[in-house]
Enzyme design. Sequence first.
Site, PDB file in Angstrom:
ATOM      1  N   ASP A  61       1.021  -1.170   0.038  1.00 22.41           N
ATOM      2  CA  ASP A  61      -0.081  -0.057  -0.070  1.00 22.41           C
ATOM      3  C   ASP A  61       0.947   1.181  -0.105  1.00 22.41           C
ATOM      4  O   ASP A  61       1.700   1.304   0.892  1.00 22.41           O
ATOM      5  CB  ASP A  61      -0.887   0.019   1.227  1.00 22.41           C
ATOM      6  CG  ASP A  61      -1.788   0.935   1.388  1.00 22.41           C
ATOM      7  OD1 ASP A  61      -2.652   1.207   0.244  1.00 22.41           O
ATOM      8  OD2 ASP A  61      -1.906   1.925   2.181  1.00 22.41           O
ATOM      9  N   THR A  94      -3.130   5.563  -4.146  1.00 22.18           N
ATOM     10  CA  THR A  94      -2.086   6.049  -3.561  1.00 22.18           C
ATOM     11  C   THR A  94      -0.718   6.080  -4.324  1.00 22.18           C
ATOM     12  O   THR A  94      -0.247   6.974  -4.609  1.00 22.18           O
ATOM     13  CB  THR A  94      -1.833   5.701  -1.926  1.00 22.18           C
ATOM     14  OG1 THR A  94      -1.585   4.303  -2.080  1.00 22.18           O
ATOM     15  CG2 THR A  94      -3.391   5.895  -1.163  1.00 22.18           C
ATOM     16  N   THR A  95      -0.470   4.550  -4.731  1.00 18.72           N
ATOM     17  CA  THR A  95       0.748   4.660  -5.521  1.00 18.72           C
ATOM     18  C   THR A  95       0.589   5.555  -6.724  1.00 18.72           C
ATOM     19  O   THR A  95       1.496   5.947  -7.220  1.00 18.72           O
ATOM     20  CB  THR A  95       0.980   3.244  -5.745  1.00 18.72           C
ATOM     21  OG1 THR A  95       0.735   2.342  -4.503  1.00 18.72           O
ATOM     22  CG2 THR A  95       2.223   2.785  -6.290  1.00 18.72           C
ATOM     23  N   ASP A 390      -8.780  -0.815   1.478  1.00 19.71           N
ATOM     24  CA  ASP A 390      -9.025  -0.756   0.068  1.00 19.71           C
ATOM     25  C   ASP A 390     -10.132  -1.034  -0.442  1.00 19.71           C
ATOM     26  O   ASP A 390     -10.943  -0.142  -1.050  1.00 19.71           O
ATOM     27  CB  ASP A 390      -7.505  -0.829  -0.563  1.00 19.71           C
ATOM     28  CG  ASP A 390      -6.221  -0.025  -0.338  1.00 19.71           C
ATOM     29  OD1 ASP A 390      -6.407   0.412   0.619  1.00 19.71           O
ATOM     30  OD2 ASP A 390      -5.304  -0.096  -1.289  1.00 19.71           O
TER      31      ASP A 390
HETATM   32  N1  LIG Z   1      -6.564  -7.257 -13.352  1.00 16.82           N
HETATM   33  C1  LIG Z   1      -5.852  -6.137 -13.679  1.00 16.82           C
HETATM   34  N2  LIG Z   1      -5.512  -5.850 -14.992  1.00 16.82           N
HETATM   35  C2  LIG Z   1      -4.792  -5.014 -15.177  1.00 16.82           C
HETATM   36  N3  LIG Z   1      -4.681  -3.833 -14.179  1.00 16.82           N
HETATM   37  C3  LIG Z   1      -5.097  -3.871 -13.068  1.00 16.82           C
HETATM   38  C4  LIG Z   1      -5.684  -5.112 -12.732  1.00 16.82           C
HETATM   39  N4  LIG Z   1      -6.017  -4.987 -11.253  1.00 16.82           N
HETATM   40  C5  LIG Z   1      -5.641  -4.115 -10.965  1.00 16.82           C
HETATM   41  N5  LIG Z   1      -5.036  -3.352 -11.957  1.00 16.82           N
HETATM   42  C6  LIG Z   1      -4.352  -1.814 -11.996  1.00 16.82           C
HETATM   43  O1  LIG Z   1      -3.273  -1.688 -11.204  1.00 16.82           O
HETATM   44  C7  LIG Z   1      -3.597  -0.328 -10.511  1.00 16.82           C
HETATM   45  C8  LIG Z   1      -3.541  -0.305  -9.119  1.00 16.82           C
HETATM   46  O2  LIG Z   1      -2.306  -0.662  -8.519  1.00 16.82           O
HETATM   47  P1  LIG Z   1      -2.139  -0.865  -6.874  1.00 16.82           P
HETATM   48  O3  LIG Z   1      -3.338  -1.263  -6.379  1.00 16.82           O
HETATM   49  O4  LIG Z   1      -0.920  -1.468  -6.636  1.00 16.82           O
HETATM   50  O5  LIG Z   1      -1.751   0.809  -6.738  1.00 16.82           O
HETATM   51  P2  LIG Z   1      -2.761   2.066  -6.223  1.00 16.82           P
HETATM   52  O6  LIG Z   1      -4.218   1.423  -6.340  1.00 16.82           O
HETATM   53  O7  LIG Z   1      -2.335   2.989  -7.058  1.00 16.82           O
HETATM   54  O8  LIG Z   1      -2.133   2.244  -4.849  1.00 16.82           O
HETATM   55  P3  LIG Z   1      -2.638   1.461  -3.303  1.00 16.82           P
HETATM   56  O9  LIG Z   1      -3.462   0.488  -3.876  1.00 16.82           O
HETATM   57  O10 LIG Z   1      -1.296   1.344  -2.894  1.00 16.82           O
HETATM   58  O11 LIG Z   1      -3.310   2.588  -2.671  1.00 16.82           O
HETATM   59  C9  LIG Z   1      -4.443   0.368 -11.207  1.00 16.82           C
HETATM   60  O12 LIG Z   1      -3.994   1.078 -12.250  1.00 16.82           O
HETATM   61  C10 LIG Z   1      -5.301  -0.655 -11.696  1.00 16.82           C
HETATM   62  O13 LIG Z   1      -6.136  -0.299 -12.963  1.00 16.82           O
HETATM   63 MG   LIG Z   2      -5.082  -0.082  -5.282  1.00 20.75          MG
END
Ligand SMILES: Nc1ncnc2c1ncn2[C@@H]1O[C@H](COP(=O)(O)OP(=O)(O)OP(=O)(O)O)[C@@H](O)[C@H]1O
Ligand SMILES: [Mg+2]
Length: 546
Positions: A61, A94-95, A390
């Site tokens: 996260d 957040t990322t 989340d």
């Molecule tokens: N099955 C999937 N196929 C393609 N992309 C995906 C899939 N699942 C998630 N993503 C993508 O991954 C990204 C989110 O990644 P992640 O959850 O690691 O980071 P975040 O949501 O930005 O931050 P955090 O969850 O740490 O608060 C988004 O751009 C999302 O669209």
């Molecule tokens: Mg996320």
Amino acid sequence: MANQQALILKEGSSRSQGREALHANITAALAVAESIRSSLGPKGMDKMLVDGFGDVTISNDGATILDEMDVQHPAAKTMVEVAKTQDDEVGDGTTTAVVVAGELLNKAQALFDKDVHPTVIVDGYQLASVKALEFLQKLAIKVNPSDKAMLKKIAKVSIASKLLAEHKDFIAEMAVKAVLQVTEKSGTKYVSDIDDIKVEKKPGAALTDTVLIQGVVLDKEVVHPGMPRRVEKAKIALLNCPLEVEKTEFDAKLNIENPDQMKAFLDEEEKILRNMVDKIAAAGANIAVCEKGIDDVAQHFMAQKGILAVRRVKQSDMEKLAKATGSRIITQVDDLKPKDLGYADLVEERKVSDDKMTFIEGCKDPKAVSILVRGGTERVVDEAERALHDALCVVRDVVIEPRVVVGGGATEAEVARLLRTHAQKLSGKEQLAVQAYAEALEIIPLTLAENAGMDPIGTLMELRSKHQSRQVRTGIDPYKGKIADLAKLDVYEPLSVKVQAIRSASEAANMILRIDDVIAASKSKEGPGGPKGPGDSAKEEGEGES
Ligand SMILES: Nc1ncnc2c1ncn2[C@@H]1O[C@H](COP(=O)(O)OP(=O)(O)OP(=O)(O)O)[C@@H](O)[C@H]1O
Ligand SMILES: [Mg+2]
């Protein structure tokens, strides 16, 4: 006169200006973004963080990682704030927000090195962010906030990158159920507060033993061994007054001259306590949950009457109990009436791992629920709780604002394309800045591809050409390692998450770009234990008074 120097800063202060200051700030902020970039997306990696006490946190996260990193540089701290705001406002992304902010700065640096003035970049970015938000609204897809299948898809995407991804179906289902349970309709809108969902965690079982409780679980045991451990059809009294004889605030001395007086004294105390318990019983309660203490004698009387009691319950839990069971929190036992009592099918003390917990469950249409997160070890449970957070947040986001966008970098790629087209209408350097902004957004698909072990540049080119030919939902499928129509793969994210990410990333980047002078006071040499400054002594005095 001409060469005379004037010292305006305190000795030891440091100052950097202009190009040098901007470069230093950008470098620091970029370092932060770079450090969490590899954790983006379902194929992203986790980070292990060890704090000053040796405590280990393993997380994916963004907000948690940055918070634990304890960064010092002021510009880097701005990036940490981006993550924190994102987490507070929408709970996910957040990322993404930090990575986009970092890339905006990276692209700005390149323009700056080509002698584009920072204010031109800032203006261009400002313009681009307004347009990007506009395009996002256009790309958004309306959904039905009570469409459970859709909500589940969104929850699954939010936890795809987390430790419990393996069980995402199970957790997503639970998150949807929990949020919908506490959601209420107000006019045409829905209101939902995830504070009404209590998340309690206990290591020592499998993740799949995580349960949703239609009520509240308290990390407390029943106060007296003589009390029942299980009460069905519970009638619950919530008390925020102590079931004790009140102690006076000042010291008083009583001279007792004979044993009779002593006995009368104790009898009177007992009578007060018995009276309190009688009132609770008379109202028909068989469960008493008390925010304050319960005297041993009162416990004994309650046990005699078959009342199950729990004490020193947190105020937040009391509020949840009121929402879940429909009871009213009473401040004086005298006021307790049968209509103030709440209802639960079952109240039971159970041993969970090494601790005893009290479950108040089977409430009728509760407006507060609990999730008891289980997992092999403390660290797994902690990370599972963060992932669950989340999932709960994104479901709430969509319930409140029922619009979604396609994930996997598809939306970022499309907004970038639209921005590029828009930039052609602009003149000169502003155009460069808007183009840079568009490219910065593409860091999301690029990073998703990179983290999935794909060829980032090749993939980005392929993605651009798909978007050129109006395949607006094309993004990265990290599982298959190729580009695909992500709407077909059910990868959706709340619009509010993307809006917030773009907004806070732009603001942070612009804030850093506007700085051309950094003046830092010298660090005070006295660490903890050293001689105290005037501030310390003032604080101590203040504390003494309270
Ligand atoms: N099955 C999937 N196929 C393609 N992309 C995906 C899939 N699942 C998630 N993503 C993508 O991954 C990204 C989110 O990644 P992640 O959850 O690691 O980071 P975040 O949501 O930005 O931050 P955090 O969850 O740490 O608060 C988004 O751009 C999302 O669209
Ligand atoms: Mg996320």
